[in-house]
Design an enzyme around this catalytic site. Structure first.
Site, PDB file in Angstrom:
ATOM      1  N   LYS A 177      32.521 -22.152  66.576  1.00  0.00           N
ATOM      2  CA  LYS A 177      33.497 -21.399  67.908  1.00  0.00           C
ATOM      3  C   LYS A 177      32.498 -21.388  68.956  1.00  0.00           C
ATOM      4  O   LYS A 177      31.256 -20.969  68.983  1.00  0.00           O
ATOM      5  CB  LYS A 177      33.756 -19.892  67.278  1.00  0.00           C
TER       6      LYS A 177
HETATM    7  C1  E4P Z   1      39.487 -14.632  67.663  1.00  0.00           C
HETATM    8  O1  E4P Z   1      38.948 -15.700  67.670  1.00  0.00           O
HETATM    9  C2  E4P Z   1      38.996 -13.561  68.565  1.00  0.00           C
HETATM   10  O2  E4P Z   1      37.588 -13.432  68.463  1.00  0.00           O
HETATM   11  C3  E4P Z   1      39.852 -12.300  68.417  1.00  0.00           C
HETATM   12  O3  E4P Z   1      41.064 -12.446  68.321  1.00  0.00           O
HETATM   13  C4  E4P Z   1      39.566 -11.031  69.323  1.00  0.00           C
HETATM   14  O4  E4P Z   1      40.516 -10.340  69.332  1.00  0.00           O
HETATM   15  P1  E4P Z   1      40.259  -8.815  69.892  1.00  0.00           P
HETATM   16  O5  E4P Z   1      40.574  -8.756  71.229  1.00  0.00           O
HETATM   17  O6  E4P Z   1      40.992  -7.816  69.206  1.00  0.00           O
HETATM   18  O7  E4P Z   1      38.679  -8.384  69.863  1.00  0.00           O
END
Ligand code: E4P
Length: 216
Positions: free
Chosen positions: A87
């Site tokens: 990622k």
């Molecule tokens: C996933 O890949 C993201 O990092 C995550 O969904 C972010 O979510 P949040 O906005 O609830 O922190």
């Protein structure tokens, strides 16, 4: 549409997996910190533990922000298990790293995406997944689901192969709206997945059937 769970909590991952509808897992540094995972060895082991639980793409986020370190870190993460997806944040060096990983057969998830322009760049760099953060967009008084629809239209017109991974999901309605808008995947907290089960008429109907079953 595929379902990923958005957590680093092993019990929640197992619960979603046991439901039989889980296709993968996403994590981020905030979610890892929430589970108290500290130090490189523990971080790598935690990703390996997640890979043991779920046979599908598991996103593991790089912590560095310069190209060279991202590549080093991404290679280390990718070596944990064939299902690891590296990622990478949507920044200039991140785009270069996405291209590097694409050219070297390493799967990627481009994270922190908030605009169609960023999604185009991610696709051009060959990202496997692009993660628009729809809940955070809604939080800033814009329309997150609208962005999913816009990216889906662009990717379809242009023939981009990058999969749209709707992230930052806050509730079950977000999942339904993302499915309508053309998301390939939703990554959701366990509560939002379980929220899809809920309907008062189901509960009332089942209670009546069980009561009537006693007369059978
Ligand atoms: C996933 O890949 C993201 O990092 C995550 O969904 C972010 O979510 P949040 O906005 O609830 O922190």
């Amino acid at each position: 549409m595929k379902f990923f769970i958005d957590t680093a909590n092993l019990a929640q991952i197992k619960e979603a997996h046991d439901l039989g509808v889980l296709d993968g897992v996403t994590t981020n540094p905030s979610l890892m910190a929430k589970e108290g995972i500290k130090g490189e060895a523990n971080i790598l082991k935690h990703y390996a533990d997640i890979c043991e639980l779920v046979d599908g793409p598991i996103s593991a986020e790089v912590l560095s922000t310069d190209f060279k370190s991202m590549v080093e870190e991404g290679k280390k993460l990718a070596a944990i298990h064939p299902n690891i997806v590296v990622k990478v944040p949507m920044i200039k060096d991140g785009v270069k790293a996405l291209k590097y990983f694409t050219d070297n057969g390493i799967k990627t998830n481009c994270t922190l995406v908030f605009s169609a322009g960023q999604a185009i760049l991610a696709a051009k760099a060959g990202a496997t997944f692009v993660s628009p953060f729809i809940g955070r967009i809604d939080d800033s008084s814009w329309d997150g689901v609208e962005l999913i629809a816009q990216i889906a239209q662009i990717y379809s017109i242009q023939g981009f192969k990058t999969e749209i991974l709707a992230a930052s999901i806050r509730n079950a309605l977000h999942i339904v709206k993302c499915a309508e808008a053309g998301a390939d995947i939703c990554t959701c907290p366990l509560d939002s997945i379980l929220g899809l089960l809920k309907h008062p008429l189901t509960d009332i109907g089942l209670a009546k059937f069980l009561e009537d079953a006693k007369k059978m």
